[in-house]
Each structure stands twice: as C-alpha cells, then as structure tokens.
Design a protein around this motif. Structure first.
Motif, PDB file in Angstrom:
ATOM      1  N   MET A   1      -8.245   6.353  -1.214  1.00 30.64           N
ATOM      2  CA  MET A   1      -6.766   5.334  -1.135  1.00 30.64           C
ATOM      3  C   MET A   1      -6.831   4.329  -0.319  1.00 30.64           C
ATOM      4  SD  MET A   1      -3.052   4.483  -2.417  1.00 30.64           S
ATOM      5  CE  MET A   1      -2.218   3.340  -2.604  1.00 30.64           C
TER       6      MET A   1
ATOM      7  N   VAL B   1       1.166   4.770  -3.155  1.00 28.95           N
ATOM      8  CA  VAL B   1       0.688   5.837  -2.580  1.00 28.95           C
ATOM      9  C   VAL B   1       1.934   7.397  -3.273  1.00 28.95           C
ATOM     10  CG1 VAL B   1       0.590   7.581  -0.502  1.00 28.95           C
ATOM     11  CG2 VAL B   1      -0.099   5.383   0.248  1.00 28.95           C
TER      12      VAL B   1
ATOM     13  N   TYR C   1     -16.136   3.212  -4.506  1.00 28.75           N
ATOM     14  CA  TYR C   1     -14.709   3.293  -4.346  1.00 28.75           C
ATOM     15  C   TYR C   1     -14.204   1.768  -4.904  1.00 28.75           C
ATOM     16  CZ  TYR C   1     -13.121   6.488  -0.241  1.00 28.75           C
ATOM     17  OH  TYR C   1     -12.958   7.110   0.635  1.00 28.75           O
TER      18      TYR C   1
ATOM     19  N   VAL D   1      -3.691   5.208  -9.296  1.00 32.75           N
ATOM     20  CA  VAL D   1      -3.871   6.297  -7.821  1.00 32.75           C
ATOM     21  C   VAL D   1      -4.061   7.711  -7.792  1.00 32.75           C
ATOM     22  CG1 VAL D   1      -2.122   6.708  -6.046  1.00 32.75           C
ATOM     23  CG2 VAL D   1      -2.675   3.667  -6.815  1.00 32.75           C
TER      24      VAL D   1
ATOM     25  N   VAL E   1      -6.871  -3.179  -1.742  1.00 29.64           N
ATOM     26  CA  VAL E   1      -5.980  -1.612  -2.228  1.00 29.64           C
ATOM     27  C   VAL E   1      -7.544  -1.578  -2.925  1.00 29.64           C
ATOM     28  CG1 VAL E   1      -4.781   0.110  -3.480  1.00 29.64           C
ATOM     29  CG2 VAL E   1      -3.740  -2.152  -1.995  1.00 29.64           C
TER      30      VAL E   1
ATOM     31  N   ARG F   1     -13.530   4.927 -12.258  1.00 26.16           N
ATOM     32  CA  ARG F   1     -14.407   3.414 -11.641  1.00 26.16           C
ATOM     33  C   ARG F   1     -15.219   1.849 -13.179  1.00 26.16           C
ATOM     34  NH1 ARG F   1     -16.458   5.909  -8.345  1.00 26.16           N
ATOM     35  NH2 ARG F   1     -18.626   5.738  -8.723  1.00 26.16           N
TER      36      ARG F   1
ATOM     37  N   LEU G   1      -9.291   2.541  -4.595  1.00 31.42           N
ATOM     38  CA  LEU G   1      -9.211   3.689  -4.718  1.00 31.42           C
ATOM     39  C   LEU G   1     -10.654   5.248  -5.122  1.00 31.42           C
ATOM     40  CD1 LEU G   1      -6.776   3.272  -7.429  1.00 31.42           C
ATOM     41  CD2 LEU G   1      -6.958   4.196  -4.742  1.00 31.42           C
ATOM     42  N   LYS G   2     -10.321   5.979  -5.000  1.00 34.06           N
ATOM     43  CA  LYS G   2     -11.930   6.596  -4.844  1.00 34.06           C
ATOM     44  C   LYS G   2     -11.670   7.497  -5.973  1.00 34.06           C
ATOM     45  CE  LYS G   2     -15.359  10.276  -2.747  1.00 34.06           C
ATOM     46  NZ  LYS G   2     -16.451   9.634  -1.769  1.00 34.06           N
TER      47      LYS G   2
ATOM     48  N   ALA H   1      -7.234   9.334  -8.724  1.00 31.56           N
ATOM     49  CA  ALA H   1      -8.116   8.450  -7.552  1.00 31.56           C
ATOM     50  C   ALA H   1      -7.477   9.996  -6.188  1.00 31.56           C
ATOM     51  CB  ALA H   1      -7.704   7.696  -6.853  1.00 31.56           C
TER      52      ALA H   1
ATOM     53  N   ALA I   1      -2.791  -4.437  -8.113  1.00 33.69           N
ATOM     54  CA  ALA I   1      -2.486  -3.773  -6.743  1.00 33.69           C
ATOM     55  C   ALA I   1      -0.978  -3.597  -7.032  1.00 33.69           C
ATOM     56  CB  ALA I   1      -3.020  -3.947  -5.260  1.00 33.69           C
TER      57      ALA I   1
ATOM     58  N   PHE J   1       1.000  -0.964  -0.295  1.00 32.03           N
ATOM     59  CA  PHE J   1      -0.408   0.197   0.177  1.00 32.03           C
ATOM     60  C   PHE J   1       0.838   0.785  -0.202  1.00 32.03           C
ATOM     61  CE2 PHE J   1      -2.126   3.369   2.083  1.00 32.03           C
ATOM     62  CZ  PHE J   1      -3.201   3.219   1.626  1.00 32.03           C
TER      63      PHE J   1
END
Length: 115
Positions: free
Chosen positions: A43, A18, A81, A99, A50, A59, A52-53, A102, A89, A14
């Motif tokens: 996230m 980031v 999400y 990422v 994992v 999406r 993500l928004k 997001a 991931a 994770f």
C-alpha cells in the motif's frame, strides 16, 4: 518526474487505512508513505492517492470503480498497483476489504532480500 507531497490529512487518512497487523511497517518514501509486509510494499501514498498492490482479478474489479486509476507518476505508473477512487479511500470501512486483500497478496510473495 514531479513528486507530489501529501498533506498531513492525506497521511492521516493513509494511516487510518493501514491494518493493525504486527507484520506491517509504515515507512517514508520520497516524501510520501508506504506500508510494507516482509519488506514488500502492499500500500502506498502518492500525494493524495492511495494505491494498493492487488492480484490481477481484484485489480480489474477495482479499475471498474469510478475514479480508480493507475498509481504513481503519470509518466511511469507502478505495475500491479491501482489507485483507489477518492470516495473509497476516504471510507476506511469500505476500503478495508481491499486493503486486506492487498496485504494477503503481498504477504504471500517471497520476502524482499536486504541489500
């Protein structure tokens, strides 16, 4: 509601995803982790998942990937999400585009007001 616990390897995976951005803050959440911008989570880590928004269009694109799905507890998934497929991931280079999307999506939202 059962809260899965991530392994140390899950947490490291994770953190590797980031973005290195001074606006981003990683916080523990119920034994898992969340990455936040302006107080809003973009996230999250839920067990090994994992999430993500993302905006609706991105999406929907991600939901078309094999292994993608809803993010969070099965009985109450988090709206907006998507859980990244494990193969994606596990590959920071491939996941970076999503990422970043997001992060940009959530950074454009109003900052979360502190209580």
């Amino acid at each position: 509601m059962k809260m899965p616990k991530p392994s140390e390897a899950d947490k490291e995976r994770f953190r590797a995803l980031v973005p290195d951005d001074p606006r981003v803050e990683i916080k523990p959440m119920f034994g898992n982790l969340g990455a936040f911008v302006n107080g809003n989570m973009f996230m999250g880590l839920f067990g090994a998942q994992v999430g993500l928004k993302l905006d609706d269009a991105v999406r929907s694109e991600v939901m078309g990937f094999e292994g993608a799905g809803s993010f969070g507890p099965e009985e109450r998934p988090m709206g907006g999400y998507v859980a990244l497929p494990p193969a994606l991931a596990d590959d920071p280079r491939r996941a970076a585009r999503l990422v970043d999307k997001a992060l940009m999506h959530v950074a454009a939202l109003p900052p979360k007001q502190k209580k």
